[in-house]
Design an enzyme around this catalytic site. Structure first.
Site, mmCIF file in Angstrom:
data_model
loop_
_atom_site.group_PDB
_atom_site.id
_atom_site.type_symbol
_atom_site.label_atom_id
_atom_site.label_comp_id
_atom_site.label_asym_id
_atom_site.label_seq_id
_atom_site.Cartn_x
_atom_site.Cartn_y
_atom_site.Cartn_z
ATOM 1 N N ASP A 49 -120.570 -11.512 80.498
ATOM 2 C CA ASP A 49 -121.850 -12.170 80.796
ATOM 3 C C ASP A 49 -123.015 -11.357 80.237
ATOM 4 O O ASP A 49 -124.033 -11.190 80.905
ATOM 5 C CB ASP A 49 -121.986 -12.365 82.309
ATOM 6 C CG ASP A 49 -123.117 -13.323 82.678
ATOM 7 O OD1 ASP A 49 -123.430 -14.212 81.862
ATOM 8 O OD2 ASP A 49 -123.692 -13.182 83.776
ATOM 9 N N LYS A 101 -126.266 -10.641 78.418
ATOM 10 C CA LYS A 101 -127.467 -11.366 78.001
ATOM 11 C C LYS A 101 -128.653 -10.468 78.297
ATOM 12 O O LYS A 101 -128.535 -9.459 79.007
ATOM 13 C CB LYS A 101 -127.582 -12.695 78.739
ATOM 14 C CG LYS A 101 -127.517 -12.603 80.260
ATOM 15 C CD LYS A 101 -127.461 -13.986 80.882
ATOM 16 C CE LYS A 101 -127.323 -13.889 82.391
ATOM 17 N NZ LYS A 101 -127.203 -15.202 83.023
ATOM 18 N N ASN A 122 -129.381 -9.217 81.748
ATOM 19 C CA ASN A 122 -128.467 -8.244 82.349
ATOM 20 C C ASN A 122 -128.556 -6.864 81.702
ATOM 21 O O ASN A 122 -127.728 -5.997 81.964
ATOM 22 C CB ASN A 122 -127.026 -8.749 82.271
ATOM 23 C CG ASN A 122 -126.774 -9.870 83.258
ATOM 24 O OD1 ASN A 122 -127.547 -10.074 84.193
ATOM 25 N ND2 ASN A 122 -125.710 -10.616 83.051
ATOM 26 N N ASP A 162 -125.145 -5.797 86.141
ATOM 27 C CA ASP A 162 -124.652 -7.084 86.637
ATOM 28 C C ASP A 162 -123.298 -7.476 86.056
ATOM 29 O O ASP A 162 -123.203 -8.281 85.141
ATOM 30 C CB ASP A 162 -125.672 -8.199 86.390
ATOM 31 C CG ASP A 162 -125.624 -9.203 87.536
ATOM 32 O OD1 ASP A 162 -124.515 -9.398 88.073
ATOM 33 O OD2 ASP A 162 -126.656 -9.769 87.900
ATOM 34 N N THR A 222 -128.518 -20.812 80.475
ATOM 35 C CA THR A 222 -128.369 -21.015 79.033
ATOM 36 C C THR A 222 -127.021 -20.508 78.549
ATOM 37 O O THR A 222 -126.659 -19.361 78.795
ATOM 38 C CB THR A 222 -129.505 -20.329 78.256
ATOM 39 O OG1 THR A 222 -129.197 -20.425 76.863
ATOM 40 C CG2 THR A 222 -129.678 -18.870 78.640
#
Length: 247
Positions: free
Chosen positions: A119, A121, A124, A140, A160
């Site tokens: 995850d 992005k 994070n 995260d 997104t």
């Protein structure tokens, strides 16, 4: 976020500062949206506790009390890299290189230790110190129920999907290569100030991502050196087998 609150805390004996993430915990195997299954995240925290890298969030300890999960982590005061980027517009190549090198070094370390973030992005990625891009930290690790991990990419709450690798969208088994794809998206976004793959229609966006055709129409693209364009092509290779590794 909707599922957790983060407190600033001071160790009474050492006066050292920490951040403590507090979440509702449940023994249920089907947690509601604002709950976290105890079993679901215990393993993940144990993995994180083993990670010791300057660019990966450090988890000191955790405990469960009165139906709540408390995770004690290093205290980072620089905010999200996303906010720093929004303030600036886009980064020059030298600064983008400073950020990307730290992220790739952290990823290579994580992947050697069999940890895939899934995850990655801009939201994070945190700065340990305000305005200091030499202090980027990956945070995260999908600790929360709503962490929007790769598994949930087709759900309405996934936000997104612009960072998601093609193999996840195609429902194929994924490897640590998905993190490298996300780094490619992040590097492009740092340099250009917009996503490499964008469309208001989600299905169209998925098709563009799976084609690997990044947006080269932005004026900033003309300022990017051939070496960086080559690097981006290697990171955003739709074939995970030939995609560059973090190492």
């Amino acid at each position: 976020g909707g599922y957790a609150v983060v407190w600033s805390a001071t160790h009474r004996a050492t006066r050292e500062e920490f951040a403590i993430k507090v979440m509702k915990a449940t023994a249920s195997s089907r947690p509601s949206d604002d709950e976290v299954s105890v079993e679901e995240i215990k393993n993940e925290i144990e993995v994180m506790k083993k990670l010791e890298h300057p660019n990966v969030i450090h988890v000191k300890e955790y405990f469960v009390q009165s139906g709540k999960f408390y995770i004690v982590m290093s205290c980072l005061r620089g905010g999200e890299l996303l906010d720093a980027l929004l303030d600036l517009g886009n980064y020059n190549e030298e600064d983008a290189k400073t950020i990307a090198r730290q992220l790739l070094d952290a990823l290579a370390y994580m992947h050697v230790n069999n940890v895939t973030h899934r995850d990655l992005k801009l939201e994070n990625l945190l700065l340990a110190r305000p305005n200091d891009i030499s202090s980027v930290v990956i945070a995260d690790f999908g600790l929360a129920r709503n962490a929007k991990t790769a598994r949930q990419v087709f759900s309405t709450q996934c936000g997104t999907p612009s960072y998601v690798a093609p193999e996840i969208l195609l429902g194929k088994p994924y490897t640590p290569a998905v993190d490298v794809w996300s780094i490619g998206v992040i590097l492009y976004t740092l340099l250009i100030g917009s996503f490499p793959f964008a469309n208001d229609d989600q299905q169209t966006l998925f098709r563009i991502i799976c084609s690997g055709q990044m947006d080269t129409s932005q004026p900033e693209w003309g300022q990017v050196s051939d070496e960086v364009k080559d690097l981006l092509k290697g990171l955003l290779d739709v074939n995970p087998a030939t995609r560059l590794t973090a190492a």
